[in-house]
Design a protein around this motif. Structure first.
Motif, PDB file in Angstrom:
ATOM      1  N   TYR A  64       0.845  -1.206   0.000  1.00  0.00           N
ATOM      2  CA  TYR A  64       0.000   0.000   0.000  1.00  0.00           C
ATOM      3  C   TYR A  64       0.878   1.254   0.000  1.00  0.00           C
ATOM      4  CZ  TYR A  64      -2.679   3.838   2.042  1.00  0.00           C
ATOM      5  OH  TYR A  64      -3.232   5.069   2.297  1.00  0.00           O
ATOM      6  N   LEU A  65       1.906   1.274   0.835  1.00  0.00           N
ATOM      7  CA  LEU A  65       2.792   2.433   0.916  1.00  0.00           C
ATOM      8  C   LEU A  65       3.590   2.615  -0.368  1.00  0.00           C
ATOM      9  CD1 LEU A  65       4.090   2.004   4.586  1.00  0.00           C
ATOM     10  CD2 LEU A  65       2.389   3.644   3.759  1.00  0.00           C
ATOM     11  N   LYS A  66       4.016   1.501  -0.946  1.00  0.00           N
ATOM     12  CA  LYS A  66       4.753   1.588  -2.203  1.00  0.00           C
ATOM     13  C   LYS A  66       3.854   2.069  -3.332  1.00  0.00           C
ATOM     14  CE  LYS A  66       8.890   0.154  -1.019  1.00  0.00           C
ATOM     15  NZ  LYS A  66      10.093   0.981  -1.229  1.00  0.00           N
ATOM     16  N   ASP A  67       2.589   1.622  -3.317  1.00  0.00           N
ATOM     17  CA  ASP A  67       1.630   2.084  -4.323  1.00  0.00           C
ATOM     18  C   ASP A  67       1.379   3.588  -4.200  1.00  0.00           C
ATOM     19  OD1 ASP A  67       1.388  -0.447  -5.341  1.00  0.00           O
ATOM     20  OD2 ASP A  67      -0.502  -0.913  -4.308  1.00  0.00           O
ATOM     21  N   ARG A  68       1.591   4.104  -2.968  1.00  0.00           N
ATOM     22  CA  ARG A  68       1.475   5.555  -2.776  1.00  0.00           C
ATOM     23  C   ARG A  68       2.767   6.273  -3.151  1.00  0.00           C
ATOM     24  NH1 ARG A  68      -3.036   7.151   0.428  1.00  0.00           N
ATOM     25  NH2 ARG A  68      -2.396   9.223  -0.268  1.00  0.00           N
ATOM     26  N   GLN A  69       3.703   5.506  -3.726  1.00  0.00           N
ATOM     27  CA  GLN A  69       4.969   6.016  -4.249  1.00  0.00           C
ATOM     28  C   GLN A  69       5.888   6.574  -3.153  1.00  0.00           C
ATOM     29  OE1 GLN A  69       4.475   8.550  -7.697  1.00  0.00           O
ATOM     30  NE2 GLN A  69       2.769   7.326  -8.475  1.00  0.00           N
ATOM     31  N   LEU A  70       5.822   5.948  -1.979  1.00  0.00           N
ATOM     32  CA  LEU A  70       6.733   6.345  -0.909  1.00  0.00           C
ATOM     33  C   LEU A  70       8.012   5.529  -1.014  1.00  0.00           C
ATOM     34  CD1 LEU A  70       4.427   6.713   2.227  1.00  0.00           C
ATOM     35  CD2 LEU A  70       5.032   8.408   0.496  1.00  0.00           C
ATOM     36  N   SER A  71       9.141   6.201  -0.873  1.00  0.00           N
ATOM     37  CA  SER A  71      10.434   5.533  -0.961  1.00  0.00           C
ATOM     38  C   SER A  71      10.768   4.841   0.361  1.00  0.00           C
ATOM     39  CB  SER A  71      11.528   6.543  -1.294  1.00  0.00           C
ATOM     40  OG  SER A  71      11.708   7.447  -0.212  1.00  0.00           O
ATOM     41  N   ASP A  72      11.724   3.901   0.307  1.00  0.00           N
ATOM     42  CA  ASP A  72      12.175   3.247   1.536  1.00  0.00           C
ATOM     43  C   ASP A  72      12.712   4.279   2.526  1.00  0.00           C
ATOM     44  OD1 ASP A  72      11.523   0.738   0.586  1.00  0.00           O
ATOM     45  OD2 ASP A  72      13.523   0.360  -0.247  1.00  0.00           O
ATOM     46  N   GLU A  73      13.395   5.278   2.009  1.00  0.00           N
ATOM     47  CA  GLU A  73      13.968   6.316   2.875  1.00  0.00           C
ATOM     48  C   GLU A  73      12.868   7.086   3.601  1.00  0.00           C
ATOM     49  OE1 GLU A  73      16.832  10.294   2.543  1.00  0.00           O
ATOM     50  OE2 GLU A  73      16.311   9.148   0.749  1.00  0.00           O
ATOM     51  N   THR A  74      11.799   7.422   2.888  1.00  0.00           N
ATOM     52  CA  THR A  74      10.682   8.158   3.501  1.00  0.00           C
ATOM     53  C   THR A  74       9.972   7.305   4.539  1.00  0.00           C
ATOM     54  OG1 THR A  74      10.348   9.523   1.525  1.00  0.00           O
ATOM     55  CG2 THR A  74       8.477   9.296   3.022  1.00  0.00           C
ATOM     56  N   ILE A  75       9.735   6.040   4.211  1.00  0.00           N
ATOM     57  CA  ILE A  75       9.081   5.122   5.148  1.00  0.00           C
ATOM     58  C   ILE A  75       9.902   5.007   6.426  1.00  0.00           C
ATOM     59  CG2 ILE A  75       8.383   2.719   5.519  1.00  0.00           C
ATOM     60  CD1 ILE A  75       7.762   2.606   2.492  1.00  0.00           C
ATOM     61  N   HIS A  76      11.198   4.934   6.270  1.00  0.00           N
ATOM     62  CA  HIS A  76      12.085   4.852   7.430  1.00  0.00           C
ATOM     63  C   HIS A  76      12.110   6.175   8.200  1.00  0.00           C
ATOM     64  CE1 HIS A  76      15.618   3.985   9.869  1.00  0.00           C
ATOM     65  NE2 HIS A  76      16.138   5.129   9.444  1.00  0.00           N
ATOM     66  N   HIS A  77      12.173   7.278   7.468  1.00  0.00           N
ATOM     67  CA  HIS A  77      12.273   8.611   8.076  1.00  0.00           C
ATOM     68  C   HIS A  77      11.100   8.885   9.009  1.00  0.00           C
ATOM     69  CE1 HIS A  77      13.517  12.785   8.389  1.00  0.00           C
ATOM     70  NE2 HIS A  77      12.334  13.199   7.971  1.00  0.00           N
ATOM     71  N   PHE A  78       9.900   8.496   8.595  1.00  0.00           N
ATOM     72  CA  PHE A  78       8.707   8.737   9.404  1.00  0.00           C
ATOM     73  C   PHE A  78       8.382   7.569  10.332  1.00  0.00           C
ATOM     74  CE2 PHE A  78       8.163  12.027   6.238  1.00  0.00           C
ATOM     75  CZ  PHE A  78       7.588  13.062   6.961  1.00  0.00           C
ATOM     76  N   GLY A  79       9.210   6.519  10.300  1.00  0.00           N
ATOM     77  CA  GLY A  79       9.022   5.394  11.213  1.00  0.00           C
ATOM     78  C   GLY A  79       7.725   4.647  10.993  1.00  0.00           C
ATOM     79  N   LEU A  80       7.251   4.570   9.740  1.00  0.00           N
ATOM     80  CA  LEU A  80       5.957   3.951   9.462  1.00  0.00           C
ATOM     81  C   LEU A  80       5.990   2.457   9.787  1.00  0.00           C
ATOM     82  CD1 LEU A  80       5.012   5.700   6.085  1.00  0.00           C
ATOM     83  CD2 LEU A  80       4.712   6.496   8.448  1.00  0.00           C
ATOM     84  N   GLY A  81       4.844   1.954  10.213  1.00  0.00           N
ATOM     85  CA  GLY A  81       4.786   0.555  10.622  1.00  0.00           C
ATOM     86  C   GLY A  81       3.450  -0.082  10.274  1.00  0.00           C
ATOM     87  N   TYR A  82       3.200  -1.236  10.893  1.00  0.00           N
ATOM     88  CA  TYR A  82       1.966  -1.989  10.611  1.00  0.00           C
ATOM     89  C   TYR A  82       1.526  -2.716  11.874  1.00  0.00           C
ATOM     90  CZ  TYR A  82      -1.115  -5.667   8.807  1.00  0.00           C
ATOM     91  OH  TYR A  82      -2.167  -6.515   8.609  1.00  0.00           O
ATOM     92  N   ALA A  83       0.244  -2.581  12.190  1.00  0.00           N
ATOM     93  CA  ALA A  83      -0.362  -3.360  13.274  1.00  0.00           C
ATOM     94  C   ALA A  83      -1.103  -4.513  12.615  1.00  0.00           C
ATOM     95  CB  ALA A  83      -1.334  -2.483  14.072  1.00  0.00           C
ATOM     96  N   ASN A  84      -0.682  -5.757  12.881  1.00  0.00           N
ATOM     97  CA  ASN A  84      -1.227  -6.872  12.094  1.00  0.00           C
ATOM     98  C   ASN A  84      -2.678  -7.183  12.425  1.00  0.00           C
ATOM     99  OD1 ASN A  84      -1.395  -8.754  14.217  1.00  0.00           O
ATOM    100  ND2 ASN A  84       0.733  -9.379  13.943  1.00  0.00           N
ATOM    101  N   LYS A  85      -3.210  -8.195  11.748  1.00  0.00           N
ATOM    102  CA  LYS A  85      -4.659  -8.426  11.745  1.00  0.00           C
ATOM    103  C   LYS A  85      -5.196  -9.019  13.036  1.00  0.00           C
ATOM    104  CE  LYS A  85      -4.134 -12.909   9.445  1.00  0.00           C
ATOM    105  NZ  LYS A  85      -4.496 -13.700   8.248  1.00  0.00           N
ATOM    106  N   TYR A  86      -4.323  -9.389  13.972  1.00  0.00           N
ATOM    107  CA  TYR A  86      -4.789  -9.971  15.235  1.00  0.00           C
ATOM    108  C   TYR A  86      -4.956  -8.860  16.278  1.00  0.00           C
ATOM    109  CZ  TYR A  86      -3.217 -14.176  12.859  1.00  0.00           C
ATOM    110  OH  TYR A  86      -3.031 -15.179  11.933  1.00  0.00           O
ATOM    111  N   SER A  87      -6.118  -8.805  16.893  1.00  0.00           N
ATOM    112  CA  SER A  87      -6.432  -7.693  17.778  1.00  0.00           C
ATOM    113  C   SER A  87      -5.782  -7.786  19.152  1.00  0.00           C
ATOM    114  CB  SER A  87      -7.950  -7.570  17.945  1.00  0.00           C
ATOM    115  OG  SER A  87      -8.480  -8.728  18.575  1.00  0.00           O
ATOM    116  N   ASP A  88      -5.058  -8.872  19.423  1.00  0.00           N
ATOM    117  CA  ASP A  88      -4.364  -8.969  20.712  1.00  0.00           C
ATOM    118  C   ASP A  88      -2.855  -9.123  20.524  1.00  0.00           C
ATOM    119  OD1 ASP A  88      -4.291 -11.497  19.639  1.00  0.00           O
ATOM    120  OD2 ASP A  88      -4.788 -12.528  21.527  1.00  0.00           O
ATOM    121  N   ASP A  89      -2.371  -8.854  19.314  1.00  0.00           N
ATOM    122  CA  ASP A  89      -0.968  -9.101  18.996  1.00  0.00           C
ATOM    123  C   ASP A  89      -0.033  -8.206  19.809  1.00  0.00           C
ATOM    124  OD1 ASP A  89       0.825 -10.598  17.055  1.00  0.00           O
ATOM    125  OD2 ASP A  89       1.492  -8.531  16.760  1.00  0.00           O
ATOM    126  N   LEU A  90      -0.270  -6.907  19.804  1.00  0.00           N
ATOM    127  CA  LEU A  90       0.589  -5.993  20.555  1.00  0.00           C
ATOM    128  C   LEU A  90       0.446  -6.241  22.057  1.00  0.00           C
ATOM    129  CD1 LEU A  90       2.549  -3.570  20.561  1.00  0.00           C
ATOM    130  CD2 LEU A  90       0.536  -2.069  20.682  1.00  0.00           C
TER     131      LEU A  90
END
Length: 590
Positions: free
Chosen positions: A140-166
Motif C-alpha cells: 500500500y505504501l509503495k503504491d502511494r509512491q513512498l520511498s524506503d527512505e521516507t518510510i524509514h524517516h517517518f518510522g511507518l509501521g503496521y499493526a497486524n490483523k490480530y487484535s491482541d498481537d501488541l
C-alpha cells in the motif's frame, strides 16, 4: 518547581545567556548588548537583543523575552524541568532527584513510562511492516509512491490483523495492565477484556517537537471503519496541541509553514522537498494549534483539500490564525484534490509555483462569500458588496483597511469610492455582524496598553538600568503601588533584591514558570523612552514616579468607605508629597 530556587539559580548563573543563544542565533555585539535576527519571528533587520549584564534576551519586534531557561523552552519546546536538565548537564551541575515531591515523581514516572512504552510499540509496528504479514501494508505504501527512505524517516509501521498481537507482545515484556490501560494503546471492555487499539492498520507514529513518540495514527487496510484512527488523549498526547511533522518542519527554517489535512499529505510533501509541512491530528485546526504555529512562523500556507470540506476547514482556520498573529494564504490545488495527488501529477516545481501564487486569505474569504450571491442580479450584487463592506469594517488600522478596500474594488469591479462610502456608513451605524461571519483584522489585535501600565514598565526598566534610582524611588512608592500582573510581582521581587543588596533580573524571571509569563516579565525591563538630555530624562523619571504615586492614591480613595474620614484625610496629606517628588534629586548611575 521540582528543584530549590538556589539550585535553579546556580544552573542559570553557570550558563551565560550569550554563550547559550550564540549556539542558535548569530549575534553581533553593539555597545553593551548583542543583536541578531530573532529566531521566533521572520525579520530582515536584527531586533533580537541579548544582554550579558542582565542575562536576558528581548526582541523589540515580536516581544519575545526571558532568561536562558525561557529561551530553551520557547526554541526547543522543552518543559522547564527539561530545560533545567539540559543546562545543568551543560554546566556540570548534578540535579538531585529527591527534590521532586511524591506527586511530581509519580506524574513524571508515568509520563516517562508511557513514552518508553510508545517507543517499544513504534519499534514493534516498524518490525511488523517488514514481515510477511505486513506485505500488503508495505505494498500500500509503495503504491502511494513512498520511498524506503521516507518510510524509514517517518518510522511507518503496521499493526497486524490480530487484535491482541501488541497486547501479548507487551505482556511478554512484563508491562502491567494498569500502565497499558493508561497508554492509549489498548481498549478495554467487559466482554473482551483488554485488546489492541490498532490492528490491521498502517501505523503513523506521532512525535512531539523533540522527536518523542507521543501517540499513533492508523490507516485501516481494507474497508473497515473508521478509515483513520488516532490514539486517545493521554498524559503525553493532546491532539489539539501537537502537529504531525512539526518535529521535522521546525528545523526547516523556512519563512512559512504549509498546513495540510492529513498524514499522507505531510509525508508526500516532505518526500518532494517541502519539509516545512505539518498537519493537525484528526481534528480541525484549533487556537492552540495556531499559538503553537506562531512560535515558529508568522506566515502559513493552507494546503487543504480543494473539495468543499477543505474549503470549510480553511475558512475555520483563517480567523484562528489571525487571532494568533499569523498571516494565512490559501493554496489553489485545482483540478487536483490534495497535495499528494497534485505532486504526483505535476511535480514539486509546479507545486512551488502554487505556493508562490497562494491567495491572500481575506480575498479567499470574499471569493467564497461571493458564491452565496447572484451576481447577475443587481440586488444580489449590492448585497454581496454590503457583506464585504461589513468585513472591511473589521480592520482597525485605516491603512490596512484602505489597502484591502482597493484590492476588493479592483477584484470585483466596483468603485472604490462607492465601497468606501458603504464601509463608512456601516461603521457609523454600528451594525451588528452575524456570528457566522466573524470580523477580524488580518493581523493580531493588541489592546492599547493603559498609560499607568506604561509608567510602571518604564519605572521598572529604569530601576534595573540605574540601580542608584532605587533609594530615591522607595521613599515614595512600594510594590503595593503597582497594579496588575506581572507588574506587582516583578516589583516585589526587584525591591526584595535591592533590599538584600543584589540585582538579578534574570533571577526574577525564574519566578515565573510559564514561557508566556516569562516574556511578559522580561518586557518590563525593556521599555524605552527617547530623551535628548540628562535634564529631560530626570524630568521624565519624576513624571513617571508621580503618575504611579497618584494612581495608587486614587485607587485607594475608591476603596475607602464613604464614612472613613480619617482614611480620606490621610490620603489628602499623602497627596502633598507629589511636590516632594518634583523637588527631589535622583541619581542616574548604572
Amino acid at each position: 518547581m521540582y528543584y530549590s530556587e538556589e539550585l535553579v539559580e546556580e544552573v542559570r548563573s553557570r550558563n551565560d545567556i550569550v554563550d547559550v543563544i550564540s549556539g542558535y542565533v548569530r549575534l553581533q555585539r553593539k555597545g553593551s548588548s548583542y543583536f541578531g535576527l530573532c529566531p521566533f519571528h521572520s525579520e530582515k533587520s536584527a531586533s533580537f537583543s541579548v544582554s550579558r549584564e542582565k542575562q536576558m534576551y528581548y526582541c523589540f519586534g515580536c516581544g519575545a523575552g526571558g532568561n536562558v531557561f525561557t529561551f530553551l523552552m520557547e526554541y526547543e519546546h522543552y518543559t522547564f524541568p527539561e530545560a533545567l536538565r539540559v543546562l545543568a548537564e551543560r554546566a556540570g551541575v548534578q540535579l538531585p532527584e529527591q527534590e521532586m515531591n511524591e506527586e511530581m515523581r509519580r506524574e513524571q514516572s508515568l509520563r516517562s513510562r508511557i513514552l518508553e512504552l510508545n517507543k517499544m510499540a513504534a519499534k514493534y509496528f516498524y518490525y511488523q511492516l517488514r514481515q510477511e504479514g505486513g506485505a500488503h501494508a508495505m505494498r500500500y505504501l509503495k503504491d502511494r509512491q513512498l520511498s524506503d527512505e521516507t518510510i524509514h524517516h517517518f518510522g511507518l509501521g503496521y499493526a497486524n490483523k490480530y487484535s491482541d498481537d501488541l497486547y501479548r507482545y507487551l505482556k511478554g515484556k512484563n508491562i502491567p495492565d494498569e500502565l497499558l490501560a493508561q497508554s492509549g494503546l489498548m481498549q478495554v471492555d467487559e466482554k473482551r477484556g483488554m485488546y489492541d487499539k490498532f490492528w490491521n492498520r498502517v501505523i503513523f507514529p506521532i512525535m512531539d517537537v523533540n522527536g518523542r513518540v507521543i501517540g499513533f495514527g492508523g490507516r485501516v487496510m481494507g474497508d473497515g471503519k473508521p478509515k483513520y484512527l488516532n490514539s486517545p488523549e493521554t498524559v503525553v498526547f493532546d491532539k489539539s496541541r501537537n502537529l504531525y511533522g512539526l518535529n521535522f518542519a521546525r528545523t526547516a527554517r523556512k519563512k512559512q509553514l504549509l498546513v495540510c489535512e492529513g498524514y499522507m499529505d505531510v509525508i508526500s510533501l516532505h518526500q518532494a522537498g517541502f519539509i516545512n509541512s505539518v498537519a493537525s491530528l484528526g481534528t480541525a485546526l484549533t487556537s492552540q494549534h495556531a499559538s503553537l504555529i506562531r512560535r515558529y512562523t508568522d506566515e502559513v500556507i493552507l494546503t487543504y483539500d480543494s473539495d468543499e470540506a477543505g474549503v470549510r476547514a480553511a475558512l475555520r482556520a483563517i480567523p484562528l490564525l489571525a487571532e494568533a498573529g499569523v498571516t494565512a494564504r490559501v493554496l489553489n490545488m485545482r483540478p487536483y484534490k490534495d497535495p499528494d495527488e497534485f505532486i504526483k501529477a505535476l511535480g514539486a516545481e509546479e507545486f512551488q509555483k502554487r505556493i508562490d501564487d497562494a491567495q491572500n486569505s481575506f480575498l479567499f474569504e470574499t471569493d467564497i462569500l461571493q458564491q452565496s450571491y447572484d451576481m447577475s442580479d443587481p440586488s444580489g450584487k449590492t448585497a454581496f458588496y454590503e457583506a464585504v463592506a461589513k468585513k472591511l469594517v473589521g480592520f482597525e488600522q485605516e491603512l490596512e483597511r484602505e489597502n484591502y478596500l482597493e484590492a476588493v474594488a479592483r477584484r470585483y469591479g466596483v468603485s472604490a469610492d462607492s465601497l468606501r462610502k458603504m464601509v463608512n456608513s456601516i461603521a457609523l451605524k454600528g451594525m451588528n455582524f452575524s456570528r457566522t461571519e466573524p470580523v477580524r483584522s488580518q493581523t493580531a489585535r493588541q489592546d492599547k496598553e493603559p498609560g499607568i501600565l506604561k509608567s510602571q514598565k518604564l519605572l521598572l526598566t529604569w530601576l534595573i538600568e540605574y540601580p542608584s534610582l532605587y533609594e530615591g524611588a522607595r521613599r515614595f512608592i512600594t510594590p503595593d503601588d503597582f497594579t496588575g500582573e506581572p507588574y506587582r510581582t516583578v516589583a516585589e521581587l526587584l525591591f526584595e533584591q535591592y533590599e538584600a543588596g543584589e540585582k538579578s533580573p534574570a533571577r526574577i524571571i525564574n519566578h515565573f514558570t510559564d514561557p508566556e509569563e516569562q516574556s511578559k516579565a522580561a518586557a518590563l525591563f525593556h521599555s524605552t523612552l527617547a530623551v535628548e538630555s540628562e535634564a529631560e530624562r530626570e524630568k521624565a523619571f519624576k513624571e513617571t514616579l508621580q503618575n504611579i504615586f497618584l494612581s495608587s492614591l486614587e485607587r485607594r480613595r475608591k476603596e475607602l468607605s464613604p464614612t472613613d474620614m480619617a482614611g480620606l484625610q490621610k490620603l489628602i496629606t499623602e497627596q502633598k508629597r507629589v511636590r516632594e517628588i518634583a523637588a527631589a534629586n535622583f541619581s542616574f548611575q548604572a
